[in-house]
Design an enzyme around this catalytic site. Structure first.
Site, PDB file in Angstrom:
ATOM      1  N   TRP A  49       0.831  -1.194   0.000  1.00 16.11           N
ATOM      2  CA  TRP A  49       0.000   0.000   0.000  1.00 16.11           C
ATOM      3  C   TRP A  49       0.867   1.246   0.000  1.00 16.11           C
ATOM      4  O   TRP A  49       2.040   1.201   0.378  1.00 16.11           O
ATOM      5  CB  TRP A  49      -0.942   0.006   1.206  1.00 16.11           C
ATOM      6  CG  TRP A  49      -0.275  -0.036   2.548  1.00 16.11           C
ATOM      7  CD1 TRP A  49      -0.004  -1.143   3.302  1.00 16.11           C
ATOM      8  CD2 TRP A  49       0.221   1.083   3.302  1.00 16.11           C
ATOM      9  NE1 TRP A  49       0.622  -0.792   4.474  1.00 16.11           N
ATOM     10  CE2 TRP A  49       0.774   0.570   4.505  1.00 16.11           C
ATOM     11  CE3 TRP A  49       0.247   2.463   3.101  1.00 16.11           C
ATOM     12  CZ2 TRP A  49       1.341   1.381   5.479  1.00 16.11           C
ATOM     13  CZ3 TRP A  49       0.819   3.287   4.068  1.00 16.11           C
ATOM     14  CH2 TRP A  49       1.357   2.729   5.241  1.00 16.11           C
ATOM     15  N   GLU A  92       7.858   6.730  13.681  1.00 14.51           N
ATOM     16  CA  GLU A  92       7.935   6.106  12.359  1.00 14.51           C
ATOM     17  C   GLU A  92       8.839   6.903  11.423  1.00 14.51           C
ATOM     18  O   GLU A  92       9.503   6.337  10.556  1.00 14.51           O
ATOM     19  CB  GLU A  92       6.536   5.979  11.751  1.00 14.51           C
ATOM     20  CG  GLU A  92       5.574   5.112  12.540  1.00 14.51           C
ATOM     21  CD  GLU A  92       6.009   3.651  12.608  1.00 14.51           C
ATOM     22  OE1 GLU A  92       6.799   3.226  11.746  1.00 14.51           O
ATOM     23  OE2 GLU A  92       5.562   2.931  13.513  1.00 14.51           O
ATOM     24  N   GLU A 130       8.464   0.824   6.867  1.00 13.74           N
ATOM     25  CA  GLU A 130       8.388   1.729   8.013  1.00 13.74           C
ATOM     26  C   GLU A 130       8.319   3.189   7.557  1.00 13.74           C
ATOM     27  O   GLU A 130       7.616   4.011   8.153  1.00 13.74           O
ATOM     28  CB  GLU A 130       9.605   1.522   8.927  1.00 13.74           C
ATOM     29  CG  GLU A 130       9.708   0.144   9.569  1.00 13.74           C
ATOM     30  CD  GLU A 130       8.711  -0.045  10.703  1.00 13.74           C
ATOM     31  OE1 GLU A 130       7.869   0.840  10.919  1.00 13.74           O
ATOM     32  OE2 GLU A 130       8.785  -1.087  11.368  1.00 13.74           O
ATOM     33  N   HIS A 133       4.882   4.350   6.830  1.00 13.57           N
ATOM     34  CA  HIS A 133       4.082   4.638   8.025  1.00 13.57           C
ATOM     35  C   HIS A 133       4.218   6.108   8.416  1.00 13.57           C
ATOM     36  O   HIS A 133       3.229   6.791   8.681  1.00 13.57           O
ATOM     37  CB  HIS A 133       4.537   3.763   9.202  1.00 13.57           C
ATOM     38  CG  HIS A 133       4.394   2.298   8.955  1.00 13.57           C
ATOM     39  ND1 HIS A 133       4.968   1.349   9.776  1.00 13.57           N
ATOM     40  CD2 HIS A 133       3.740   1.611   7.985  1.00 13.57           C
ATOM     41  CE1 HIS A 133       4.676   0.142   9.317  1.00 13.57           C
ATOM     42  NE2 HIS A 133       3.940   0.272   8.233  1.00 13.57           N
ATOM     43  N   GLU A 165       9.148  -3.912  17.744  1.00 11.39           N
ATOM     44  CA  GLU A 165       8.085  -4.091  16.745  1.00 11.39           C
ATOM     45  C   GLU A 165       6.781  -4.547  17.404  1.00 11.39           C
ATOM     46  O   GLU A 165       5.696  -4.143  16.985  1.00 11.39           O
ATOM     47  CB  GLU A 165       8.523  -5.116  15.688  1.00 11.39           C
ATOM     48  CG  GLU A 165       9.656  -4.647  14.792  1.00 11.39           C
ATOM     49  CD  GLU A 165       9.239  -3.530  13.845  1.00 11.39           C
ATOM     50  OE1 GLU A 165       8.053  -3.458  13.481  1.00 11.39           O
ATOM     51  OE2 GLU A 165      10.103  -2.724  13.457  1.00 11.39           O
ATOM     52  N   THR A 168       5.278  -1.391  18.969  1.00  9.19           N
ATOM     53  CA  THR A 168       4.621  -0.493  18.023  1.00  9.19           C
ATOM     54  C   THR A 168       3.342  -1.111  17.470  1.00  9.19           C
ATOM     55  O   THR A 168       2.381  -0.401  17.175  1.00  9.19           O
ATOM     56  CB  THR A 168       5.566  -0.115  16.872  1.00  9.19           C
ATOM     57  OG1 THR A 168       6.136  -1.305  16.301  1.00  9.19           O
ATOM     58  CG2 THR A 168       6.684   0.785  17.356  1.00  9.19           C
ATOM     59  N   ASP A 197       1.282  -4.143   9.618  1.00 12.16           N
ATOM     60  CA  ASP A 197       2.656  -4.207   9.115  1.00 12.16           C
ATOM     61  C   ASP A 197       3.625  -4.505  10.254  1.00 12.16           C
ATOM     62  O   ASP A 197       4.533  -5.337  10.121  1.00 12.16           O
ATOM     63  CB  ASP A 197       3.046  -2.880   8.466  1.00 12.16           C
ATOM     64  CG  ASP A 197       2.471  -2.701   7.069  1.00 12.16           C
ATOM     65  OD1 ASP A 197       1.827  -3.646   6.568  1.00 12.16           O
ATOM     66  OD2 ASP A 197       2.661  -1.615   6.493  1.00 12.16           O
ATOM     67  N   GLU A 198       3.452  -3.819  11.377  1.00 11.54           N
ATOM     68  CA  GLU A 198       4.350  -4.032  12.506  1.00 11.54           C
ATOM     69  C   GLU A 198       4.270  -5.466  13.015  1.00 11.54           C
ATOM     70  O   GLU A 198       5.267  -6.034  13.473  1.00 11.54           O
ATOM     71  CB  GLU A 198       4.019  -3.049  13.639  1.00 11.54           C
ATOM     72  CG  GLU A 198       4.027  -1.577  13.244  1.00 11.54           C
ATOM     73  CD  GLU A 198       5.409  -1.034  12.948  1.00 11.54           C
ATOM     74  OE1 GLU A 198       6.316  -1.821  12.618  1.00 11.54           O
ATOM     75  OE2 GLU A 198       5.588   0.187  13.044  1.00 11.54           O
ATOM     76  N   HIS A 201       6.459  -7.565  10.860  1.00 13.43           N
ATOM     77  CA  HIS A 201       7.861  -7.318  11.195  1.00 13.43           C
ATOM     78  C   HIS A 201       8.235  -8.033  12.498  1.00 13.43           C
ATOM     79  O   HIS A 201       9.302  -8.639  12.599  1.00 13.43           O
ATOM     80  CB  HIS A 201       8.103  -5.814  11.354  1.00 13.43           C
ATOM     81  CG  HIS A 201       7.790  -5.014  10.124  1.00 13.43           C
ATOM     82  ND1 HIS A 201       7.601  -3.651  10.145  1.00 13.43           N
ATOM     83  CD2 HIS A 201       7.613  -5.394   8.838  1.00 13.43           C
ATOM     84  CE1 HIS A 201       7.344  -3.218   8.919  1.00 13.43           C
ATOM     85  NE2 HIS A 201       7.340  -4.257   8.113  1.00 13.43           N
TER      86      HIS A 201
END
Length: 337
Positions: A49, A92, A130, A133, A165, A168, A197-198, A201
């Site tokens: 995205w 971020e 990242e 973000h 991670e 967050t 996403d985090e 990760h």
């Protein structure tokens, strides 16, 4: 990283390492494993995205109306929520520092700035995710009208990123819930997407540490104990707006009060990772120092919870009046801490 020139005159990068050769070899031998177990947690480029997917479209004739609608939603967000959202954004946006730190670690750094090793591919792709973000939160806040140190050791580095991670992931997940409670469903979607996403990760980094526990348990448990003795400090610890010398402390107090990220979360994360890596079950391959490190780590979550309970009791007994501090992020308005 120092540069030198080869015989033909081309620029090359001088490789300097401080880690013992046998430890460097561990990470070299893990490259095939990393390719199959880490890179799977990156989204393909064509499925990634972009901030524009969540924001008003400048080329659209409805752009002004879309911005107006965004601003109307944001008017309902209280100042304390904006404080934690700005803190998330700054965290971020610090991605160049994260990438620089990862590229300073022996055995996994991107030696050529374009290396095809799985470690280097991960570092570049992870930092790109990242970076998006920070871009997204920055542009959202701008349109809303209400914007206002590592050792050279990959063991410590991967343990830190595993913890950070997950922290967050929790923080962005909670800001998503709060945005929804305040009626801003688009912002809730934005924060939720970043949290997802985090989470990917986190999964990748915890798998690396799990593998290190498998092949080098003594070094890994000692690295975990060392990291926890120093305490995990979030990247935003160096926040400064030129006015408040205790900005991170005050920002953290607001996040704690709103339930975005709390001391309880800190203990929960450590407890989760201890269980995820089966630290209590380690039995073979540990030196005397390794066993002492194991005992320390396994007993730490309970100690942290007891300390937090005492701190909360002290806070309740000494806070008859709610304290407030001005935040430049919301034009100097007073926020309760």
């Amino acid at each position: 990283m120092p540069f030198c020139h080869g015989r033909s005159g081309e620029a090359t990068i001088e490789k300097t390492h401080s880690m013992a050769p046998e430890k460097l070899e561990i990470f070299k031998s893990l490259e095939s494993w990393a390719e199959h177990n880490m890179l799977m947690h990156l989204k393909p480029v064509d499925r990634s995205w972009q901030p524009s997917d969540f924001l008003p479209e400048p080329e659209s004739e409805e752009f002004q109306d879309q911005v107006k609608e965004l601003r109307e939603r944001c008017r309902e967000l209280p100042d304390e929520y904006l404080v934690v959202l700005v803190g998330d954004m700054i965290t971020e946006e610090a991605i160049p520092t994260y990438q620089s730190v990862m590229n300073s670690l022996d055995g996994v750094r991107d030696e050529t700035v374009a290396s095809l090793t799985p470690w280097a591919v991960w570092i570049r792709a992870w930092s790109a995710e990242e970076n998006r973000h920070g871009d997204l939160l920055n542009k959202y806040l701008y349109l809303s009208g209400r914007d206002a140190k590592f050792e050279n050791n990959p063991y410590n580095g991967f343990i830190y990123t595993s913890f950070q991670e997950r922290a967050t992931f929790i923080s962005h997940g909670n800001t998503a819930k709060l945005a929804k409670d305040h009626g801003d469903l688009k912002l809730a979607q934005i924060c939720g997407t970043i949290a997802a996403d985090e989470k990917r990760h986190e999964t990748a980094y915890t798998k690396v540490v799990e593998k290190l526990f498998e092949i080098d348990p003594d070094e890994t448990i000692q690295a975990l104990a060392t990291t926890m003795r120093k305490k995990i400090k979030m990247p935003a610890q160096f926040l400064y707006d030129g006015q408040d010398d205790n900005l991170f402390k005050h920002y953290s107090a607001v996040a704690q009060r709103l339930g975005v990220y709390t001391a309880k979360d800190y203990a929960d994360i450590l407890e989760f990772l201890v269980g995820r890596w089966d630290v209590e079950k380690l039995s073979s391959g540990l030196s005397g120092e390794g066993r002492r490190a194991q005992d320390f780590v396994c007993g730490l979550p309970l100690r942290i919870r007891k300390l937090e309970e005492r701190a909360l009791e002290r806070t309740k007994s000494h806070s008859s009046i709610d304290a407030t501090v001005p935040f430049s992020w919301v034009f100097g308005r007073e926020i309760g801490i």
